[in-house]
Scaffold this active site. Structure first.
Site, short mmCIF file in Angstrom:
data_model
loop_
_atom_site.label_atom_id
_atom_site.label_comp_id
_atom_site.label_asym_id
_atom_site.label_seq_id
_atom_site.Cartn_x
_atom_site.Cartn_y
_atom_site.Cartn_z
N GLY A 90 0.82 -1.20 0.00
CA GLY A 90 0.00 0.00 0.00
C GLY A 90 0.86 1.25 0.00
N ILE A 99 2.19 2.95 2.51
CA ILE A 99 3.38 2.90 3.36
C ILE A 99 4.44 2.00 2.73
CG2 ILE A 99 4.28 2.23 5.62
CD1 ILE A 99 1.63 2.99 6.85
N ARG A 128 0.76 -4.59 12.95
CA ARG A 128 0.09 -4.75 14.23
C ARG A 128 0.62 -6.01 14.89
NH1 ARG A 128 -1.13 -0.19 13.71
NH2 ARG A 128 -3.18 0.80 13.89
N GLU A 134 0.29 -5.55 23.84
CA GLU A 134 0.91 -4.25 24.08
C GLU A 134 0.26 -3.60 25.29
OE1 GLU A 134 0.82 -1.72 20.65
OE2 GLU A 134 1.95 -3.13 19.40
N HIS A 147 5.70 0.86 19.72
CA HIS A 147 4.65 1.29 18.78
C HIS A 147 4.75 2.80 18.54
CE1 HIS A 147 0.44 0.02 17.24
NE2 HIS A 147 1.00 0.88 16.43
N ALA A 161 6.24 4.15 15.52
CA ALA A 161 6.58 4.48 14.14
C ALA A 161 5.82 5.71 13.63
CB ALA A 161 6.31 3.29 13.22
#
Length: 308
Positions: free
Chosen positions: A145, A147, A224, A252, A271, A273
């Site tokens: 996609g 990203i 994820r 998490e 987490h 980014a």
């Protein structure tokens, strides 16, 4: 109509809005700015989980939920009838791509080991040099996609070769389908996973996926946590055969007793980014654009369909 957003700074970042649109700051469900009637457009807090979806039942006039995250897994299947869910596709492309490139370089160039040596005031040349390098690596990007495309563009100057994988093959664009992974994984030096969490991708990184990676390969997960089976990941990484850079884990926060914390072949970040200083300006440009589209009766962008 009323629009609820989660950041005070967003009031100045959304740009000019049409007459009749009132923007209020709703930081969390416990502190609402006004009665929920006439809230037709809601922007939940960034990275809010399933607990935030409880507010959906209290907004009788709601028509649009605009997320600030690229992933919509906590919201899919929870929208009331007539409510459109939109994600923040595009907003996190630069930051997540930067994280991926940083993580790859940090692992291949042994920055984790050198950071530990620095903390011990130990000159660690003999123990870790020469290091590996990114130049010439074969990079497999699972998730082609926006990203994934941003990652490819930023890695291109490093003279690497690419293979891109998406949910559905796009032969005309050179993109393979996910069903081809068993054939593609053995030829990858670096595997970057950027897929959304759906029922189809949950547990994608399992024993077979990891076993198919060649010795010395690097796994990078910026999607994820539940996309990877934690038990399988821990077991494979414990052998030292491959290494990993993980921005996401399951669960998490990662429990303190998890073996992942102390594995020398694992780089962990919490987490982060997408958590950069440029997030809010980019995110609220999207929010402002979406509100203007909605108020004008125009089609919204980034609508979530089948979890994507």
């Amino acid at each position: 109509m009323k629009v609820w957003i989660p950041h005070q700074a967003g009031l100045n970042l959304v740009g000019e809005l049409p007459p009749g649109v009132t923007v209020e700051v709703a930081e969390h469900a416990g502190r609402l700015p006004s009665a929920p009637a006439d809230v037709r457009f809601w922007v939940p807090p960034f990275l809010s989980g399933s607990d935030a979806t409880a507010l959906l039942g209290e907004l009788p006039d709601l028509e649009v939920v605009q997320l600030l995250s690229a992933g919509a897994d906590a919201w899919v299947g929870r929208m009331p009838d007539g409510v459109t869910l939109c994600d923040a596709r595009g907003v996190h492309d630069p930051s997540t791509a930067e994280w991926v490139v940083t993580a790859i370089l940090a692992q291949l160039r042994a920055f984790g080991a050198f950071a530990r040596a620095q903390a011990e005031r130990r000159w660690a040349y003999d123990g870790h040099a020469p290091t590996d390098e990114l130049t010439g690596k074969r990079v497999l990007i699972v998730g082609a996609g926006s990203i994934g495309t941003a990652v490819r563009d930023r890695l291109a100057p490093f003279e690497v070769s690419f293979t891109l994988v998406a949910r559905t093959a796009r032969p005309e664009q050179g993109v393979h389908g996910v069903a081809e992974l068993p054939r593609l994984l053995p030829d990858a030096d670096v595997v970057v996973v950027l897929v959304p969490l759906t029922e189809q991708t949950r547990g994608l990184i399992d024993e077979d996926f990891l076993a198919a990676m060649p010795d010395g390969a690097l796994l990078v997960n910026a999607s994820r946590g539940p996309v990877a089976r934690t038990e399988a990941l821990v077991a494979e990484l414990a052998t030292g055969r491959i290494s990993a850079a993980l921005d996401v884990t399951d669960p998490e926060p990662l429990p303190a007793e998890s073996p992942l914390w102390t594995m020398p072949n694992v780089l962990l970040t919490p987490h982060v980014a997408g958590s950069v200083r440029g997030l809010l300006p980019r995110a609220y440009r999207l929010v402002g654009d979406q509100v203007r589209r909605f108020a004008a009766g125009q089609p919204l962008i980034n609508t979530v369909v089948d979890g994507y």
